[in-house]
Design a protein around this motif. Structure first.
Motif, PDB file in Angstrom:
ATOM      1  N   GLY A 256       0.786  -1.224   0.000  1.00  0.00           N
ATOM      2  CA  GLY A 256       0.000   0.000   0.000  1.00  0.00           C
ATOM      3  C   GLY A 256       0.818   1.274   0.000  1.00  0.00           C
ATOM      4  N   SER A 257       2.043   1.196  -0.432  1.00  0.00           N
ATOM      5  CA  SER A 257       2.937   2.375  -0.521  1.00  0.00           C
ATOM      6  C   SER A 257       3.040   3.099   0.809  1.00  0.00           C
ATOM      7  CB  SER A 257       2.453   3.330  -1.622  1.00  0.00           C
ATOM      8  OG  SER A 257       2.466   2.684  -2.856  1.00  0.00           O
ATOM      9  N   ARG A 258       3.161   2.365   1.884  1.00  0.00           N
ATOM     10  CA  ARG A 258       3.221   2.974   3.220  1.00  0.00           C
ATOM     11  C   ARG A 258       4.609   3.443   3.613  1.00  0.00           C
ATOM     12  NH1 ARG A 258      -0.516  -1.651   5.543  1.00  0.00           N
ATOM     13  NH2 ARG A 258      -2.404  -0.967   4.513  1.00  0.00           N
ATOM     14  N   THR A 259       5.642   2.876   3.013  1.00  0.00           N
ATOM     15  CA  THR A 259       6.994   3.230   3.452  1.00  0.00           C
ATOM     16  C   THR A 259       7.808   3.945   2.381  1.00  0.00           C
ATOM     17  OG1 THR A 259       7.855   1.070   2.795  1.00  0.00           O
ATOM     18  CG2 THR A 259       7.102   1.294   5.069  1.00  0.00           C
ATOM     19  N   LEU A 260       7.176   4.413   1.322  1.00  0.00           N
ATOM     20  CA  LEU A 260       7.922   5.117   0.278  1.00  0.00           C
ATOM     21  C   LEU A 260       8.616   6.337   0.877  1.00  0.00           C
ATOM     22  CD1 LEU A 260       5.632   5.057  -2.867  1.00  0.00           C
ATOM     23  CD2 LEU A 260       7.952   4.213  -2.718  1.00  0.00           C
ATOM     24  N   ALA A 261       9.902   6.393   0.699  1.00  0.00           N
ATOM     25  CA  ALA A 261      10.683   7.524   1.199  1.00  0.00           C
ATOM     26  C   ALA A 261      10.705   8.599   0.119  1.00  0.00           C
ATOM     27  CB  ALA A 261      12.089   7.066   1.554  1.00  0.00           C
TER      28      ALA A 261
END
Length: 168
Positions: free
Chosen positions: A49-54
């Motif tokens: 779910g793209s929760r950790t995209l930096a």
């Protein structure tokens, strides 16, 4: 050709350059592995779910907007994630760019070149979608795009400079 003398007999020794040049194999492999690592990260992000995209989530650079849009599927809106396709692409390219795969057969060399040409076409579509449909850019996606284009350029130039077979 140079001539080498042995025991009063003369033997011809080929001085044709090695194909591809020595530096090409490790350079192509490094590019393929970098593309693989980036696509692994993007695939992980897609399935979590793209929760950790930096990456920033506002303005022009917005990873979340790009990686969760309809354009993050091929065809748009389908259930096939572009990130997974990129991962599969770079698994194949990494295998084809292993040092022992170069020059092994013309079929493998052509597969490498054609695969990268298809990859560049995909990159063109994705960059179009990012810039003109979404108006936002994902730096991680851009990394995959740049690696694909550079790897294609390297392989295309090497193939164009491939020595012609010598017929005896």
């Amino acid at each position: 050709m140079s001539r080498v003398s042995r025991d009063a007999s003369e033997t011809e020794v080929s001085t044709a350059p090695a194909w591809p040049p020595v530096w090409v194999r490790p350079a192509a492999l490094v590019l393929a592995v970098l593309g693989l690592a980036d696509s692994v990260y993007l695939t992980y992000e897609h399935y979590t779910g793209s929760r950790t995209l930096a990456c920033s989530s506002g303005g022009l650079f917005n990873c979340h907007a790009v990686t969760t849009s309809d354009y993050s599927y091929l065809p748009p809106g389908s259930g096939i994630p572009v990130a997974l396709l990129g991962l599969l692409f770079f698994v194949g390219m990494t295998a084809l760019c292993l040092p022992q795969m170069w020059g092994r057969s013309r079929t493998l060399d052509r597969m490498r070149l054609v695969g990268l040409a298809v990859g560049v076409l995909m990159v063109l579509w994705l960059v179009y979608a990012e810039l003109f449909r979404l108006g936002q850019i994902c730096p991680y996606c851009t990394g995959v795009h740049v690696i694909t284009v550079v790897l294609f350029g390297l392989v295309a130039v090497v193939e164009a400079l491939r020595p012609l077979p010598v017929e005896l």
